[in-house]
Design an enzyme around this catalytic site. Structure first.
Site, short mmCIF file in Angstrom:
data_model
loop_
_atom_site.label_atom_id
_atom_site.label_comp_id
_atom_site.label_asym_id
_atom_site.label_seq_id
_atom_site.Cartn_x
_atom_site.Cartn_y
_atom_site.Cartn_z
CB VAL A 45 -9.75 -4.98 1.39
CG1 VAL A 45 -9.04 -4.55 2.67
CG2 VAL A 45 -9.39 -6.43 1.06
CB CYS A 46 -11.89 -0.14 0.30
SG CYS A 46 -10.16 0.02 -0.19
CB THR A 47 -16.70 -2.54 0.86
OG1 THR A 47 -16.66 -1.85 -0.39
CG2 THR A 47 -18.14 -2.61 1.36
#
Length: 152
Positions: A45-47
């Site tokens: 999700v962060c990527t």
């Protein structure tokens, strides 16, 4: 105490993914800023969130805004993450969690994960949007809309 809409962003310093010194006063109070806190480099999700900010970065720049990503990851982790995904904006290391605490970013999932919160700050340094959601891609849409509203 957590910052809220209408609060002025306090001054803070950090190290960037290139190990440069970052002083918030160079941006906050000078131009519109999007400051987003995210849990961890190189997670799904962060990527996706970082790459979405990357893909829309020119839209933010065209509106006179700067994007700043912040997590507790190390400078080395940020350096690798930024290089791997060609991130054109600054990533700040908050390994001691001082910036997170300064903003009052809450933890997610019953305190098990660092929070994912985006702040849009006007050119005078005041918060106009706080968006708290574990869904990373929604942050870009909300932030870009808020920035457009500031400059229109």
């Amino acid at each position: 105490m957590a910052l809220k809409i209408g609060d002025r962003v306090p001054d803070f310093t950090s190290k960037t993914s290139t190990n440069s010194n970052f002083d918030s006063r160079d941006i906050i109070g000078q131009k519109v800023a999007v400051i987003y806190f995210y849990p961890k480099d190189n997670t799904a999700v962060c990527t996706a969130q970082a790459c979405s900010f990357r893909d829309q970065y020119q839209d933010f720049k065209d509106l006179g805004a700067e994007v700043i990503g912040i997590s507790a990851d190390s400078i080395a982790s940020h350096e690798e993450f930024a290089a791997r995904h060609a991130l054109p904006f600054v990533l700040l290391s908050d390994s001691d969690k001082k910036i997170k605490t300064l903003f009052g970013v809450p933890s997610a999932l019953f305190g098990l994960l660092p929070g994912r919160v985006t702040y849009v700050v006007d050119k005078n340094g005041y918060i106009v949007l706080i968006f708290n959601s574990v869904l990373g891609n929604n942050h870009i849409v909300k932030a870009l809309k808020a920035v457009k509203n500031l400059v229109s």
